[in-house]
Write a protein that holds these residues in place. Sequence first.
Motif, PDB file in Angstrom:
ATOM      1  N   TRP A  44     -10.888  12.732  -5.135  1.00 40.82           N
ATOM      2  CA  TRP A  44      -9.780  12.001  -4.515  1.00 40.82           C
ATOM      3  C   TRP A  44     -10.299  11.227  -3.308  1.00 40.82           C
ATOM      4  N   ASP A  45     -10.008   9.941  -3.276  1.00 36.15           N
ATOM      5  CA  ASP A  45     -10.411   9.104  -2.144  1.00 36.15           C
ATOM      6  C   ASP A  45      -9.226   8.975  -1.197  1.00 36.15           C
ATOM      7  N   GLU A  46      -9.349   9.552  -0.024  1.00 42.44           N
ATOM      8  CA  GLU A  46      -8.241   9.563   0.947  1.00 42.44           C
ATOM      9  C   GLU A  46      -7.938   8.164   1.470  1.00 42.44           C
ATOM     10  N   LYS A  47      -8.954   7.325   1.530  1.00 39.72           N
ATOM     11  CA  LYS A  47      -8.764   5.970   2.050  1.00 39.72           C
ATOM     12  C   LYS A  47      -7.975   5.107   1.063  1.00 39.72           C
ATOM     13  N   ASP A  48      -8.384   5.129  -0.194  1.00 32.41           N
ATOM     14  CA  ASP A  48      -7.722   4.306  -1.211  1.00 32.41           C
ATOM     15  C   ASP A  48      -6.508   4.991  -1.840  1.00 32.41           C
ATOM     16  N   LYS A  49      -6.346   6.304  -1.568  1.00 29.41           N
ATOM     17  CA  LYS A  49      -5.229   7.077  -2.125  1.00 29.41           C
ATOM     18  C   LYS A  49      -5.212   7.051  -3.650  1.00 29.41           C
TER      19      LYS A  49
END
Length: 366
Positions: free
Chosen positions: A143-148
């Motif tokens: 999961w990429d927190e920046k790109d959601k």
Amino acid sequence: MVITRKISIYVYEDDKELKFQMYDKIREWSRYCRQAANMIVSHKFGMNGLVDCLKEDIKDKIYPSDVLKDERGMSEQNITYRVISSKFKGKMPSDIYSCLNQSIASTYKENIKEVLIGNRSIPNYKSDIPMPFSAKALSSLHWDEKDKRFYLTWFGIPMALYLGRDRSNNKSIIDKCISKEYKLCSSSMKLEKGKLTLYLCVDIPKKAVKLKEGKKLYAFLQVSTPIVYTVDVPYVESEDKTRVFEIGSAEEFFYRRRQIQEARKRLLKSCKYSAGGKGRKRKLQAVDRYEEYESSYVDTKLHTYSRELVNAAIRFECSEIVLVSQNEKEEKAKNEDMILRNWSYYGLVQKIEYKAKLAGIKIVKQ
């Protein structure tokens, strides 16, 4: 218990030329997958016919050893794997045609009796056949927190998942797969109308639910009210009507479904006045929007009703859900086309069984 989640997926690559090459490779794999599937079925059916025509003393000499000039004792599934491997090795990942061989072999074994007596034909796989693969093909899932959003790599191709509004709570399920709480299983990828869909299979352990052994919930499925249920006492024997519970109503399900059907019929009649210029697709543009309205509405409602019933069983700590006999209702439905077209009894039963199994509740049909 293994569940399947349908998730939109796309190639995540900034370089347009490289992205096009990746999509082109996936389209090529999809074409090879169709060819391999039809080849497996044809080979199995042909070998069945050949073996049946031979005498017992000749079978051991020809099948399976001399067919592929290999050692005796090779299994039938291994034979078809060797056949497709010799043709498609290097053209698409071996993991795909290996899983495809297992899947088709299992389906063929279930249906071959019906095929031989003429009740059904040999399956013919089309270009939109899903490409199966094992869990190890999905790597770097995170999961990429920046790109959601979730990212993963599928046979070296970088991809991203699109969850949309996520009404099915797919994010929570994938998070638990990453944390190893849930286990990823063999899944599949489908290319249809230029769009990629991931059918993610996840093995979910049964929930720890407190249930009382022997306590039963009696469910009566009918047309006027989708579900009527009682606890401990069957509905027909219950004198205390305050202990009779209802889920859904005819106005909510039956008549709303008819409204969607009638709206589609009205659109079909008015299509002759629609502007042309693009052929059939332009003419039926409005009708196409209604193609999946009905099935989506019905599927949503059946999921809602079945979930409410299973939640009631958990709330009352019932270890069994007894589906009261529906013989009279089914006979009535067979004689009335409108009810047969709109009832969806079997779909409701399947969803009840599926959700009850997750909670460890036994389903009994009377």
